[in-house]
Write a protein that holds these residues in place. Structure first.
Motif, mmCIF file in Angstrom:
data_model
loop_
_atom_site.group_PDB
_atom_site.id
_atom_site.type_symbol
_atom_site.label_atom_id
_atom_site.label_comp_id
_atom_site.label_asym_id
_atom_site.label_seq_id
_atom_site.Cartn_x
_atom_site.Cartn_y
_atom_site.Cartn_z
ATOM 1 N N CYS A 78 0.830 -1.215 0.000
ATOM 2 C CA CYS A 78 0.000 0.000 0.000
ATOM 3 C C CYS A 78 0.856 1.254 0.000
ATOM 4 O O CYS A 78 0.549 2.230 -0.697
ATOM 5 C CB CYS A 78 -0.932 0.002 1.209
ATOM 6 S SG CYS A 78 -2.223 -1.240 1.106
ATOM 7 N N ALA B 11 2.389 1.580 -3.481
ATOM 8 C CA ALA B 11 1.394 1.876 -4.505
ATOM 9 C C ALA B 11 0.882 3.314 -4.423
ATOM 10 O O ALA B 11 0.511 3.904 -5.435
ATOM 11 C CB ALA B 11 0.226 0.899 -4.389
ATOM 12 N N THR B 12 0.847 3.882 -3.228
ATOM 13 C CA THR B 12 0.291 5.233 -3.066
ATOM 14 C C THR B 12 1.348 6.325 -2.977
ATOM 15 O O THR B 12 1.006 7.510 -3.048
ATOM 16 C CB THR B 12 -0.578 5.312 -1.797
ATOM 17 O OG1 THR B 12 0.233 5.008 -0.653
ATOM 18 C CG2 THR B 12 -1.749 4.358 -1.870
ATOM 19 N N GLU C 293 3.807 7.507 -4.975
ATOM 20 C CA GLU C 293 3.996 8.435 -6.090
ATOM 21 C C GLU C 293 2.805 9.387 -6.237
ATOM 22 O O GLU C 293 2.989 10.587 -6.450
ATOM 23 C CB GLU C 293 4.201 7.662 -7.390
ATOM 24 C CG GLU C 293 4.542 8.573 -8.553
ATOM 25 C CD GLU C 293 4.859 7.816 -9.827
ATOM 26 O OE1 GLU C 293 5.034 8.495 -10.846
ATOM 27 O OE2 GLU C 293 4.910 6.579 -9.808
ATOM 28 N N THR C 294 1.586 8.877 -6.068
ATOM 29 C CA THR C 294 0.399 9.727 -6.159
ATOM 30 C C THR C 294 0.400 10.764 -5.050
ATOM 31 O O THR C 294 0.117 11.948 -5.289
ATOM 32 C CB THR C 294 -0.877 8.864 -6.068
ATOM 33 O OG1 THR C 294 -0.818 7.861 -7.081
ATOM 34 C CG2 THR C 294 -2.119 9.705 -6.245
ATOM 35 N N LEU C 295 0.713 10.331 -3.831
ATOM 36 C CA LEU C 295 0.765 11.268 -2.709
ATOM 37 C C LEU C 295 1.885 12.283 -2.897
ATOM 38 O O LEU C 295 1.722 13.469 -2.579
ATOM 39 C CB LEU C 295 0.952 10.516 -1.387
ATOM 40 C CG LEU C 295 -0.247 9.709 -0.911
ATOM 41 C CD1 LEU C 295 0.128 8.864 0.291
ATOM 42 C CD2 LEU C 295 -1.403 10.636 -0.563
ATOM 43 N N ASN D 133 3.068 13.447 -5.700
ATOM 44 C CA ASN D 133 2.652 14.441 -6.711
ATOM 45 C C ASN D 133 1.547 15.352 -6.187
ATOM 46 O O ASN D 133 1.443 16.498 -6.585
ATOM 47 C CB ASN D 133 2.186 13.746 -7.986
ATOM 48 C CG ASN D 133 3.337 13.080 -8.709
ATOM 49 O OD1 ASN D 133 4.484 13.498 -8.589
ATOM 50 N ND2 ASN D 133 3.036 12.024 -9.438
ATOM 51 N N THR D 134 0.701 14.843 -5.280
ATOM 52 C CA THR D 134 -0.420 15.626 -4.767
ATOM 53 C C THR D 134 -0.020 16.506 -3.590
ATOM 54 O O THR D 134 -0.364 17.687 -3.540
ATOM 55 C CB THR D 134 -1.561 14.682 -4.331
ATOM 56 O OG1 THR D 134 -1.903 13.838 -5.427
ATOM 57 C CG2 THR D 134 -2.777 15.455 -3.884
ATOM 58 N N THR E 187 3.745 14.255 2.076
ATOM 59 C CA THR E 187 3.682 12.789 2.045
ATOM 60 C C THR E 187 4.309 12.199 3.292
ATOM 61 O O THR E 187 3.719 11.331 3.952
ATOM 62 C CB THR E 187 4.399 12.259 0.788
ATOM 63 O OG1 THR E 187 3.787 12.830 -0.359
ATOM 64 C CG2 THR E 187 4.322 10.752 0.716
#
Length: 110
Positions: free
Chosen positions: A13, A16-17, A19-21, A23-24, A30
């Motif tokens: 988990c 998987a999360t 890179e998205t976190l 970028n956000t 993060t």
């Protein structure tokens, strides 16, 4: 065992999360989010996990067994009523015997 499965599931988990976190929320956001989760897990561990240092396995097992027994004793009794006649009697202001069931033992209370 279960700890290894939990570890790998959480590692997946996180991977998987991330890179998205990233970028956000940016890198600081993060790591602050992951650090916050870690702090919450630390608080849960301090509050919920008993100290076992210097105790034998028998003492630890007895402590867990005792806490389960205490939780069972603390359960509130359940009431069994006859249905509509009980509400009619209550509306009339008349006391009716009530059957109270607690831990498999039933008794009539007046």
């Amino acid at each position: 065992g279960i700890v290894v499965v939990a570890f790998w599931a959480l590692a997946f988990c996180t991977g998987a999360t991330f890179e998205t976190l990233f970028n956000t929320l940016s890198i600081a956001g993060t790591f602050l989010l992951f650090g916050g989760f870690t702090f919450l897990v630390l608080l849960f561990t301090i509050v919920s996990v008993p100290e076992t240092s210097g105790k034998s396995l028998e003492q630890i097992a007895a402590g867990f067994h005792k806490s389960r027994q205490d939780k069972k004793r603390a359960a509130p009794p359940t009431r069994q009523t006859g249905g509509n006649e009980c509400s009619a009697v209550a509306a009339a202001g008349v006391a009716e015997p009530t059957r109270v069931v607690q831990r498999g033992v039933s008794a009539e209370v007046r």
